[in-house]
Write an enzyme that holds these catalytic residues in place. Structure first.
Site, PDB file in Angstrom:
ATOM      1  N   HIS A   1       0.818  -1.226   0.000  1.00  0.00           N
ATOM      2  CA  HIS A   1       0.000   0.000   0.000  1.00  0.00           C
ATOM      3  C   HIS A   1       0.843   1.264   0.000  1.00  0.00           C
ATOM      4  O   HIS A   1       0.323   2.346  -0.235  1.00  0.00           O
ATOM      5  CB  HIS A   1      -0.920   0.005   1.231  1.00  0.00           C
ATOM      6  CG  HIS A   1      -1.988  -1.046   1.155  1.00  0.00           C
ATOM      7  ND1 HIS A   1      -3.310  -0.751   0.929  1.00  0.00           N
ATOM      8  CD2 HIS A   1      -1.919  -2.393   1.240  1.00  0.00           C
ATOM      9  CE1 HIS A   1      -4.006  -1.876   0.898  1.00  0.00           C
ATOM     10  NE2 HIS A   1      -3.186  -2.894   1.084  1.00  0.00           N
TER      11      HIS A   1
ATOM     12  N   ASP B   1       3.367   9.525  -0.658  1.00  0.00           N
ATOM     13  CA  ASP B   1       2.195   8.755  -0.229  1.00  0.00           C
ATOM     14  C   ASP B   1       1.948   7.678  -1.276  1.00  0.00           C
ATOM     15  O   ASP B   1       2.038   7.967  -2.477  1.00  0.00           O
ATOM     16  CB  ASP B   1       0.971   9.678  -0.139  1.00  0.00           C
ATOM     17  CG  ASP B   1      -0.043   9.210   0.906  1.00  0.00           C
ATOM     18  OD1 ASP B   1      -0.105   7.995   1.159  1.00  0.00           O
ATOM     19  OD2 ASP B   1      -0.757  10.065   1.446  1.00  0.00           O
TER      20      ASP B   1
HETATM   21  P1  ADP Z   1      -3.157   6.474   5.156  1.00  0.00           P
HETATM   22  O1  ADP Z   1      -3.535   5.134   4.656  1.00  0.00           O
HETATM   23  O2  ADP Z   1      -1.704   6.779   5.076  1.00  0.00           O
HETATM   24  O3  ADP Z   1      -3.702   6.804   6.506  1.00  0.00           O
HETATM   25  P2  ADP Z   1      -5.093   7.482   3.180  1.00  0.00           P
HETATM   26  O4  ADP Z   1      -5.406   8.895   2.793  1.00  0.00           O
HETATM   27  O5  ADP Z   1      -4.891   6.573   2.035  1.00  0.00           O
HETATM   28  O6  ADP Z   1      -3.833   7.547   4.152  1.00  0.00           O
HETATM   29  O7  ADP Z   1      -6.269   6.878   4.046  1.00  0.00           O
HETATM   30  C1  ADP Z   1      -6.673   7.484   5.247  1.00  0.00           C
HETATM   31  C2  ADP Z   1      -8.048   6.961   5.630  1.00  0.00           C
HETATM   32  O8  ADP Z   1      -8.294   7.328   6.993  1.00  0.00           O
HETATM   33  C3  ADP Z   1      -9.169   7.572   4.807  1.00  0.00           C
HETATM   34  O9  ADP Z   1     -10.184   6.622   4.609  1.00  0.00           O
HETATM   35  C4  ADP Z   1      -9.653   8.733   5.690  1.00  0.00           C
HETATM   36  O10 ADP Z   1     -11.030   9.055   5.514  1.00  0.00           O
HETATM   37  C5  ADP Z   1      -9.428   8.175   7.081  1.00  0.00           C
HETATM   38  N1  ADP Z   1      -9.129   9.256   8.047  1.00  0.00           N
HETATM   39  C6  ADP Z   1      -8.107  10.133   8.007  1.00  0.00           C
HETATM   40  N2  ADP Z   1      -8.161  10.991   9.050  1.00  0.00           N
HETATM   41  C7  ADP Z   1      -9.243  10.638   9.761  1.00  0.00           C
HETATM   42  C8  ADP Z   1      -9.839  11.116  10.967  1.00  0.00           C
HETATM   43  N3  ADP Z   1      -9.331  12.142  11.663  1.00  0.00           N
HETATM   44  N4  ADP Z   1     -10.942  10.483  11.408  1.00  0.00           N
HETATM   45  C9  ADP Z   1     -11.462   9.433  10.724  1.00  0.00           C
HETATM   46  N5  ADP Z   1     -10.954   8.941   9.591  1.00  0.00           N
HETATM   47  C10 ADP Z   1      -9.850   9.528   9.113  1.00  0.00           C
HETATM   48  C1  G6P Z   2      -1.301   3.051   6.167  1.00  0.00           C
HETATM   49  C2  G6P Z   2      -0.588   1.730   6.016  1.00  0.00           C
HETATM   50  C3  G6P Z   2      -1.408   0.606   6.687  1.00  0.00           C
HETATM   51  C4  G6P Z   2      -1.685   0.980   8.133  1.00  0.00           C
HETATM   52  C5  G6P Z   2      -2.379   2.347   8.198  1.00  0.00           C
HETATM   53  C6  G6P Z   2      -2.648   2.818   9.620  1.00  0.00           C
HETATM   54  O1  G6P Z   2      -2.501   2.974   5.485  1.00  0.00           O
HETATM   55  O2  G6P Z   2      -0.391   1.449   4.636  1.00  0.00           O
HETATM   56  O3  G6P Z   2      -0.710  -0.613   6.632  1.00  0.00           O
HETATM   57  O4  G6P Z   2      -2.495   0.003   8.763  1.00  0.00           O
HETATM   58  O5  G6P Z   2      -1.557   3.311   7.553  1.00  0.00           O
HETATM   59  O6  G6P Z   2      -1.482   2.781  10.389  1.00  0.00           O
HETATM   60  P1  G6P Z   2      -1.360   1.890  11.700  1.00  0.00           P
HETATM   61  O7  G6P Z   2       0.079   1.952  12.043  1.00  0.00           O
HETATM   62  O8  G6P Z   2      -2.251   2.584  12.693  1.00  0.00           O
HETATM   63  O9  G6P Z   2      -1.855   0.526  11.382  1.00  0.00           O
END
Ligand code: ADP
Ligand code: G6P
Length: 476
Positions: A168, A383
């Protein structure tokens, strides 16, 4: 509890839900809430329509829980992780070695031999549980950087399985990857798969080049020739290719269309004092997300009078993440003090130009914020994809709103009609924000039409089908 072996098994570091444990007079109560991050957002949607087993950690150290079936018919198989496992596998090797390195070294990675030993041990535990949950000839789909050794471990135990792996996060260029002391073991771990999926074409080609440079392997287009480990073992062909992930676009649109969410969006604007400009950031609180660069640009625009501090507001929703890892503590302090400085200089009684919410929010609230925002700021330094960018677009059924998107997020490959930025270039970022602020309505709508077509067509179901079709049809 014994589980019925399944024909589809997903293996990820986290289950789609986190256990919340409370100790009361009548004993222990376990409740569940959604786990953070993009992996779960995407795979949760996929596994609701393809119930199988999901092997993962339940989010609490030391908690041992039996497998159970959830309300959508999925078998959830919790893997226990001790406090030491968390410290060395999760916070250590996964999030203080691999995470910063794979994001092009935006922060310095650390390496410790005991972290690596625990990484191997924990990977073994996940592989054993996946082998036990998989029916004869099943498809096993392993996810992300925390579990890169699982494919080879699984293949050694269960050669009957079809094994897919999806990364991912970005795969870095060979020149960066090669510093890992255990680089060979990681590559060999991944090569236990039949199919290895990446977010961007550049990630897949970085990986194939690393195999040529590091292991002297031959590649042909998207295929890698993997020699047998024994003389009597034939060569295998492993496919390494880009499958850009997405979201359940229709689900986000439906939520945005619901009267409750629309009312909430209007209410958010009222609560903020009906600003002329509402800018939004939604991220896990992570140093890869470029939140500091975003705040710096907004601070300077306020300072220079380009943005009116009484009429503009930035809402930054940052969900807490990996809070025991040092770099994450530092970024939190940094962001809080920057927000404090900006508000100290520009707030009036009753109005703060920056609102920072350091809390997870329910999905309805996030979608209401997407609908309410004039501008969505996605300024990641690096990202894999960034699903937030796609969620914003899917939620804007009204055809309005502007997405400012970092060229270093995987989403930039598809969302070419966003206002793209290099977040390291603060002047460029300021100019892009002003371009978005002053963009006329017809231009905004033209761009959003294009973006919506992309996000509605390539949704997470289409992504999962493409990956699983390639996996089950692939040759070894
Ligand atoms: P990452 O996987 O690195 O966290 P992404 O943008 O691909 O980044 O996915 C983040 C996910 O987490 C999205 O579905 C987003 O809606 C959710 N998210 C991010 N911040 C919050 C928050 N403060 N509360 C709830 N959901 C959140
Ligand atoms: C990104 C990573 C996931 C991970 C998520 C949340 O989406 O690709 O593997 O699960 O962040 O991070 P955490 O450390 O809370 O699992």
């Amino acid at each position: 509890m014994d589980i019925t072996p399944q024909s589809l098994v997903v293996v990820a570091n986290r289950l789609p839900v986190d256990a919340q444990v409370t100790e009361g007079t009548e004993g222990r109560t376990v409740t569940w809430r959604p786990s953070p991050g993009g992996l779960v957002t995407a795979m949760d949607a996929v596994m609701r329509s393809n119930p199988g087993a999901w092997v993962g950690w339940c989010g609490t150290a030391g908690l041992e829980l039996d497998p159970f079936t959830d309300d959508s018919g999925r078998t959830l198989v919790p893997i226990p992780l001790s406090a030491t496992d968390l410290e060395e596998h999760y916070e250590g090797f996964s999030n203080a070695s691999l995470w910063p390195l794979y994001h092009d070294g935006v922060a310095p990675p650390e390496y410790h031999r005991e972290w690596w030993a625990t990484y191997e041990e924990v990977n073994r535990r996940f592989a054993d549980a996946a082998a036990a949950a998989a029916a004869e000839g099943a498809t096993v789909w392993v996810h992300d950087y925390q579990l890169q050794l699982v494919p080879a471990m699984l293949r050694a135990m269960r050669p009957d399985l079809r094994i897919g792996f999806f990364l991912h996060i970005p795969f870095p260029p060979h020149e960066i990857f090669r510093q890992i002391p255990w680089r060979r073991q990681i590559l060999e771990g991944l090569l236990g798969s039949d199919l290895i999926g990446f977010q961007r074409k550049t990630d897949a080609s970085n990986f194939r080049r690393t195999l040529r440079m590091q292991l002297g392997m031959q590649t042909q287009r998207t295929f890698v020739k993997v020699p047998g480990t024994r003389a009597d073992e034939p060569e295998r062909l492993v496919r390494a290719e880009a499958y850009p992930i997405s979201i359940d676009s229709a689900d986000f649109e439906a939520l945005a269309r619901s009267p409750e969410v629309q009312d909430r969006a209007a209410e958010i604007r009222r609560e903020l004092g009906n600003p002329d400009l509402l800018m939004l950031g939604v991220d896990r609180l992570d140093y890869t997300k470029g939140i500091r660069h975003r705040l710096r640009a907004i601070g300077e625009l306020l300072d220079e009078g380009e943005l009116d501090p009484t009429r503009a507001v930035l809402v930054q929703v940052a969900s807490p993440s990996r809070g025991r890892v040092e770099l994450y503590q530092a970024i939190r302090d940094d962001i809080e003090s920057t927000v404090g400085r900006i508000n100290g200089s520009f707030a009036t009684i009753g109005h703060n130009p920056v609102i920072h919410l350091h809390q997870p929010q329910p999905r309805e609230e996030i979608v209401a914020l997407y609908l309410a925002a004039d501008l969505m700021l996605v300024t990641a330094l690096r990202d894999g994809m960034n699903l937030v960018a796609k969620e914003y677009v899917a939620s804007r059924f009204d055809g309005d709103g502007v997405l400012v998107l970092s060229e270093f997020a995987g989403a930039a490959d598809e969302l070419t009609q966003a206002v793209t930025v290099n977040p390291y270039d603060i002047d460029g970022l300021k100019a892009a924000i002003m371009q978005a602020v002053t963009m006329d309505r017809s231009e905004r709508r033209r761009r959003m039409r294009f973006l919506r077509r992309r996000v509605m067509e390539n949704d997470v179901q289409a992504w999962a089908h493409r990956f699983l079709d390639a996996l089950t049809g692939s040759e070894t």
